[in-house]
Scaffold this active site. Sequence first.
Site, PDB file in Angstrom:
ATOM      1  N   HIS A 142      17.505  -8.546-100.944  1.00 20.11           N
ATOM      2  CA  HIS A 142      18.154  -7.671 -99.759  1.00 20.11           C
ATOM      3  C   HIS A 142      17.688  -6.789 -99.777  1.00 20.11           C
ATOM      4  O   HIS A 142      17.093  -6.628 -98.155  1.00 20.11           O
ATOM      5  CB  HIS A 142      19.487  -8.613-100.009  1.00 20.11           C
ATOM      6  CG  HIS A 142      20.098  -7.854 -98.617  1.00 20.11           C
ATOM      7  ND1 HIS A 142      21.225  -8.329 -98.344  1.00 20.11           N
ATOM      8  CD2 HIS A 142      20.391  -6.323 -98.573  1.00 20.11           C
ATOM      9  CE1 HIS A 142      21.526  -7.852 -96.837  1.00 20.11           C
ATOM     10  NE2 HIS A 142      20.762  -6.358 -97.238  1.00 20.11           N
ATOM     11  N   GLU A 143      17.764  -5.675-100.176  1.00 20.31           N
ATOM     12  CA  GLU A 143      17.102  -4.547-100.375  1.00 20.31           C
ATOM     13  C   GLU A 143      15.528  -4.355 -99.916  1.00 20.31           C
ATOM     14  O   GLU A 143      15.243  -3.466 -98.923  1.00 20.31           O
ATOM     15  CB  GLU A 143      17.394  -3.423-101.338  1.00 20.31           C
ATOM     16  CG  GLU A 143      19.232  -3.790-101.655  1.00 20.31           C
ATOM     17  CD  GLU A 143      19.994  -2.883-100.233  1.00 20.31           C
ATOM     18  OE1 GLU A 143      19.478  -2.740 -99.150  1.00 20.31           O
ATOM     19  OE2 GLU A 143      21.194  -3.377 -99.931  1.00 20.31           O
ATOM     20  N   HIS A 162      14.819  -5.597 -96.215  1.00 15.57           N
ATOM     21  CA  HIS A 162      14.943  -4.009 -95.601  1.00 15.57           C
ATOM     22  C   HIS A 162      14.057  -3.283 -96.052  1.00 15.57           C
ATOM     23  O   HIS A 162      12.991  -2.947 -94.446  1.00 15.57           O
ATOM     24  CB  HIS A 162      16.644  -3.671 -95.697  1.00 15.57           C
ATOM     25  CG  HIS A 162      17.570  -4.013 -95.209  1.00 15.57           C
ATOM     26  ND1 HIS A 162      17.655  -4.152 -94.735  1.00 15.57           N
ATOM     27  CD2 HIS A 162      18.538  -3.895 -96.141  1.00 15.57           C
ATOM     28  CE1 HIS A 162      19.418  -4.713 -94.437  1.00 15.57           C
ATOM     29  NE2 HIS A 162      19.418  -4.501 -95.618  1.00 15.57           N
ATOM     30  N   ASP A 165      24.042  -3.457 -92.202  1.00 14.45           N
ATOM     31  CA  ASP A 165      23.450  -4.143 -91.543  1.00 14.45           C
ATOM     32  C   ASP A 165      24.120  -4.811 -89.688  1.00 14.45           C
ATOM     33  O   ASP A 165      23.112  -4.297 -89.065  1.00 14.45           O
ATOM     34  CB  ASP A 165      22.909  -5.450 -92.366  1.00 14.45           C
ATOM     35  CG  ASP A 165      22.170  -5.042 -93.001  1.00 14.45           C
ATOM     36  OD1 ASP A 165      21.861  -3.872 -93.590  1.00 14.45           O
ATOM     37  OD2 ASP A 165      22.025  -5.661 -94.381  1.00 14.45           O
TER      38      ASP A 165
END
Length: 357
Positions: A58-59, A62, A160
Amino acid sequence: MHWSFPIGRLFGSELRVHATFFLLLLWIGVAAWSTGGMAAAVQNVLFIIALFACVVAHEFGHALTARRFGIKTPDITLLPIGGLARLERMPEKPAQEIAVAIAGPLVNVAIWLVLLLLGANSDMGALSRLGEGTGAFLSQLASINLALALFNMLPAFPMDGGRVLRAVLALRTDRVRATRAAAVTGQILAFGLAFWGLSSGNFILILIAIFVFFAGQAESQDVASRAVAHDLLARDAMITSFETLRPEDTLATAGQTLIRTTQHEFPVLAPDGQLAGFLTRDALFRGIAEDHATRQVSEFMTDVPQLPLAAPLQSVLDALAQAPAVAVIDAGSHVLGYVTRENVGELMVLRGPGMAG
């Protein structure tokens, strides 16, 4: 981040783990052991590790999206409440910020879809049946990835969804007002999360609520500071009246200088007048407390960024995010002054709306 240590690099970012993450693993393992024995403990711990692998993905969603806009991510840290990708800066164009913000949840959606193809299902009840075999394990992982995607899209800045809200608001107003509105919305939701956590006994939700409340407030202040700093230079914020130390001075000498001045940090100058490092008050106190009063300042000083007089103040703020001070130098690399977070804050107060006119 204090109490975190690196475990490797991936896609140009350092991957770090906070020490408290292992406390979470220990707590999960012991709790499962007490109710289901060794097999349950092992599967619970493996599930948490798999979950946090998804958090890392997930990170990186980004981080890799931000890289497309020229923004680097120095490190990603795993915490008990999730992951934290430290971007050099957030994109200021609303469309770019939306792209960076939704990239993380989209990774979780992609993982959820892959797990469905592998035979998992999205039964949220599977989260309460950990330890019932591989099929249950995959369903639990699929369900929690879907839950992560939905949870992260809550409009609770700086999560987010909150960043998406800020970007949408920024299409109609300036970034400072948009950030303030998104932060207030996030703080209201933080109270709701805290109440939910307290009523359900979920400590993780309480930690997330605390993070959302204070992180949103801090980022709102940072954005306001950067707006004020937009047209200012390093010369406008630097301290020009200060005392210096020499590398061979002792900590005892530095302590005497600390007492008779108002400085919290001291430039340490080499014989040629160029900067050798900075001695901070914390480093001085730590050295004195460890009975190193006769040791040289050079053993306790730290390196700090060096910028020219004409450097934009926003560049100074970027550098201060990673250092206790920024030295302002001339063409010959001689120190003309320095900037700290404290005196930048004072400048912001003086240059803020209250001083207009």
